[in-house]
Design a protein around this motif. Structure first.
Motif, PDB file in Angstrom:
ATOM      1  N   GLY A  10      25.904  -4.138   6.163  1.00 56.11           N
ATOM      2  CA  GLY A  10      26.552  -5.123   5.322  1.00 56.11           C
ATOM      3  C   GLY A  10      28.029  -5.323   5.576  1.00 56.11           C
ATOM      4  O   GLY A  10      28.681  -6.107   4.897  1.00 56.11           O
ATOM      5  N   GLU A  11      28.605  -4.610   6.554  1.00 54.04           N
ATOM      6  CA  GLU A  11      30.027  -4.726   6.865  1.00 54.04           C
ATOM      7  C   GLU A  11      30.216  -5.335   8.244  1.00 54.04           C
ATOM      8  O   GLU A  11      29.464  -5.019   9.170  1.00 54.04           O
ATOM      9  CB  GLU A  11      30.695  -3.352   6.888  1.00 54.04           C
ATOM     10  N   PRO A  12      31.236  -6.167   8.428  1.00 58.30           N
ATOM     11  CA  PRO A  12      31.523  -6.672   9.767  1.00 58.30           C
ATOM     12  C   PRO A  12      32.109  -5.564  10.639  1.00 58.30           C
ATOM     13  O   PRO A  12      32.909  -4.752  10.182  1.00 58.30           O
ATOM     14  CB  PRO A  12      32.538  -7.780   9.530  1.00 58.30           C
ATOM     15  N   ALA A  13      31.673  -5.527  11.888  1.00 55.67           N
ATOM     16  CA  ALA A  13      32.194  -4.560  12.857  1.00 55.67           C
ATOM     17  C   ALA A  13      32.601  -5.329  14.111  1.00 55.67           C
ATOM     18  O   ALA A  13      31.780  -6.005  14.729  1.00 55.67           O
ATOM     19  CB  ALA A  13      31.142  -3.507  13.192  1.00 55.67           C
ATOM     20  N   GLN A  14      33.862  -5.254  14.456  1.00 57.17           N
ATOM     21  CA  GLN A  14      34.419  -5.950  15.615  1.00 57.17           C
ATOM     22  C   GLN A  14      34.077  -5.185  16.887  1.00 57.17           C
ATOM     23  O   GLN A  14      34.327  -3.983  16.982  1.00 57.17           O
ATOM     24  CB  GLN A  14      35.948  -6.041  15.470  1.00 57.17           C
ATOM     25  N   VAL A  15      33.480  -5.873  17.857  1.00 56.91           N
ATOM     26  CA  VAL A  15      33.195  -5.255  19.152  1.00 56.91           C
ATOM     27  C   VAL A  15      34.517  -5.158  19.904  1.00 56.91           C
ATOM     28  O   VAL A  15      35.212  -6.165  20.095  1.00 56.91           O
ATOM     29  CB  VAL A  15      32.156  -6.074  19.946  1.00 56.91           C
ATOM     30  N   ILE A  16      34.893  -3.939  20.310  1.00 58.35           N
ATOM     31  CA  ILE A  16      36.181  -3.745  20.966  1.00 58.35           C
ATOM     32  C   ILE A  16      36.067  -3.311  22.418  1.00 58.35           C
ATOM     33  O   ILE A  16      37.046  -3.361  23.148  1.00 58.35           O
ATOM     34  CB  ILE A  16      37.067  -2.749  20.172  1.00 58.35           C
ATOM     35  N   GLU A  17      34.886  -2.913  22.847  1.00 62.93           N
ATOM     36  CA  GLU A  17      34.700  -2.484  24.236  1.00 62.93           C
ATOM     37  C   GLU A  17      33.240  -2.678  24.611  1.00 62.93           C
ATOM     38  O   GLU A  17      32.355  -2.391  23.811  1.00 62.93           O
ATOM     39  CB  GLU A  17      35.088  -1.012  24.390  1.00 62.93           C
ATOM     40  N   ILE A  18      32.991  -3.177  25.821  1.00 61.65           N
ATOM     41  CA  ILE A  18      31.625  -3.373  26.304  1.00 61.65           C
ATOM     42  C   ILE A  18      31.500  -2.766  27.687  1.00 61.65           C
ATOM     43  O   ILE A  18      32.381  -2.948  28.533  1.00 61.65           O
ATOM     44  CB  ILE A  18      31.256  -4.875  26.362  1.00 61.65           C
ATOM     45  N   GLU A  19      30.422  -2.049  27.914  1.00 64.80           N
ATOM     46  CA  GLU A  19      30.116  -1.457  29.225  1.00 64.80           C
ATOM     47  C   GLU A  19      28.612  -1.556  29.423  1.00 64.80           C
ATOM     48  O   GLU A  19      27.844  -0.888  28.733  1.00 64.80           O
ATOM     49  CB  GLU A  19      30.583   0.001  29.259  1.00 64.80           C
ATOM     50  N   ASP A  20      28.197  -2.420  30.347  1.00 63.18           N
ATOM     51  CA  ASP A  20      26.775  -2.653  30.625  1.00 63.18           C
ATOM     52  C   ASP A  20      26.036  -3.020  29.333  1.00 63.18           C
ATOM     53  O   ASP A  20      26.375  -4.000  28.703  1.00 63.18           O
ATOM     54  CB  ASP A  20      26.138  -1.450  31.315  1.00 63.18           C
ATOM     55  N   ASN A  21      25.054  -2.219  28.932  1.00 68.70           N
ATOM     56  CA  ASN A  21      24.257  -2.500  27.728  1.00 68.70           C
ATOM     57  C   ASN A  21      24.741  -1.709  26.519  1.00 68.70           C
ATOM     58  O   ASN A  21      23.975  -1.454  25.591  1.00 68.70           O
ATOM     59  CB  ASN A  21      22.782  -2.186  27.982  1.00 68.70           C
ATOM     60  N   TYR A  22      25.998  -1.325  26.530  1.00 67.41           N
ATOM     61  CA  TYR A  22      26.580  -0.536  25.447  1.00 67.41           C
ATOM     62  C   TYR A  22      27.843  -1.213  24.937  1.00 67.41           C
ATOM     63  O   TYR A  22      28.551  -1.878  25.689  1.00 67.41           O
ATOM     64  CB  TYR A  22      26.952   0.870  25.933  1.00 67.41           C
ATOM     65  N   ALA A  23      28.131  -1.006  23.664  1.00 65.52           N
ATOM     66  CA  ALA A  23      29.368  -1.551  23.095  1.00 65.52           C
ATOM     67  C   ALA A  23      29.924  -0.556  22.084  1.00 65.52           C
ATOM     68  O   ALA A  23      29.180   0.217  21.470  1.00 65.52           O
ATOM     69  CB  ALA A  23      29.115  -2.888  22.419  1.00 65.52           C
ATOM     70  N   LEU A  24      31.231  -0.596  21.932  1.00 64.89           N
ATOM     71  CA  LEU A  24      31.908   0.162  20.887  1.00 64.89           C
ATOM     72  C   LEU A  24      32.397  -0.855  19.876  1.00 64.89           C
ATOM     73  O   LEU A  24      33.051  -1.842  20.237  1.00 64.89           O
ATOM     74  CB  LEU A  24      33.090   0.949  21.462  1.00 64.89           C
ATOM     75  N   ALA A  25      32.045  -0.654  18.614  1.00 63.58           N
ATOM     76  CA  ALA A  25      32.447  -1.571  17.542  1.00 63.58           C
ATOM     77  C   ALA A  25      33.183  -0.785  16.465  1.00 63.58           C
ATOM     78  O   ALA A  25      32.947   0.411  16.280  1.00 63.58           O
ATOM     79  CB  ALA A  25      31.219  -2.260  16.952  1.00 63.58           C
ATOM     80  N   GLU A  26      34.064  -1.490  15.764  1.00 61.94           N
ATOM     81  CA  GLU A  26      34.872  -0.868  14.720  1.00 61.94           C
ATOM     82  C   GLU A  26      34.742  -1.653  13.423  1.00 61.94           C
ATOM     83  O   GLU A  26      34.945  -2.864  13.398  1.00 61.94           O
ATOM     84  CB  GLU A  26      36.338  -0.849  15.162  1.00 61.94           C
ATOM     85  N   SER A  27      34.390  -0.934  12.352  1.00 60.35           N
ATOM     86  CA  SER A  27      34.385  -1.535  11.017  1.00 60.35           C
ATOM     87  C   SER A  27      35.525  -0.909  10.220  1.00 60.35           C
ATOM     88  O   SER A  27      36.300  -0.118  10.757  1.00 60.35           O
ATOM     89  CB  SER A  27      33.042  -1.290  10.317  1.00 60.35           C
ATOM     90  N   ALA A  28      35.617  -1.214   8.968  1.00 60.30           N
ATOM     91  CA  ALA A  28      36.683  -0.664   8.135  1.00 60.30           C
ATOM     92  C   ALA A  28      36.573   0.850   7.980  1.00 60.30           C
ATOM     93  O   ALA A  28      37.586   1.537   7.857  1.00 60.30           O
ATOM     94  CB  ALA A  28      36.673  -1.335   6.769  1.00 60.30           C
ATOM     95  N   LYS A  29      35.338   1.383   8.025  1.00 57.39           N
ATOM     96  CA  LYS A  29      35.131   2.810   7.757  1.00 57.39           C
ATOM     97  C   LYS A  29      34.665   3.626   8.955  1.00 57.39           C
ATOM     98  O   LYS A  29      34.783   4.845   8.939  1.00 57.39           O
ATOM     99  CB  LYS A  29      34.083   2.973   6.650  1.00 57.39           C
ATOM    100  N   ASN A  30      34.092   2.958   9.970  1.00 54.97           N
ATOM    101  CA  ASN A  30      33.455   3.688  11.068  1.00 54.97           C
ATOM    102  C   ASN A  30      33.667   3.009  12.410  1.00 54.97           C
ATOM    103  O   ASN A  30      33.999   1.831  12.492  1.00 54.97           O
ATOM    104  CB  ASN A  30      31.934   3.757  10.840  1.00 54.97           C
ATOM    105  N   PHE A  31      33.428   3.804  13.458  1.00 53.93           N
ATOM    106  CA  PHE A  31      33.234   3.283  14.801  1.00 53.93           C
ATOM    107  C   PHE A  31      31.748   3.424  15.092  1.00 53.93           C
ATOM    108  O   PHE A  31      31.099   4.349  14.605  1.00 53.93           O
ATOM    109  CB  PHE A  31      34.014   4.109  15.835  1.00 53.93           C
ATOM    110  N   PHE A  32      31.199   2.512  15.892  1.00 56.53           N
ATOM    111  CA  PHE A  32      29.788   2.554  16.230  1.00 56.53           C
ATOM    112  C   PHE A  32      29.611   2.401  17.735  1.00 56.53           C
ATOM    113  O   PHE A  32      30.263   1.549  18.341  1.00 56.53           O
ATOM    114  CB  PHE A  32      29.021   1.395  15.566  1.00 56.53           C
TER     115      PHE A  32
END
Length: 68
Positions: A10-32
């Motif tokens: 339910g929270e927006p998470a900004q994608v900040i890094e992409i590598e092949d089929n993987y991404a790092l995303a950041e929300s207000a409380k977590n990194f994914f």
């Protein structure tokens, strides 16, 4: 292909890094660390709490996970 923003728990998470089929995303409380499946859907592989991880720590975990 990853969109710029994903909705996770339910929270927006900004994608900040992409590598092949993987991404790092950041929300207000977590990194994914997100994996893009063969079906084209996106799945949360790892959740990193911002209480324990800073952005540099999350980037290191991301690249360790991806194996780059």
């Amino acid at each position: 292909m990853f969109p710029e923003v994903l909705i996770i728990d339910g929270e927006p998470a900004q994608v900040i890094e992409i590598e092949d089929n993987y991404a790092l995303a950041e929300s207000a409380k977590n990194f994914f660390i997100i994996v893009e499946g063969d079906d084209g859907k996106h799945y949360v592989a790892v959740r990193l709490s911002k209480h324990e991880y800073t952005l540099p720590d999350a980037m290191k975990e991301f690249y360790d996970f991806v194996g780059v």
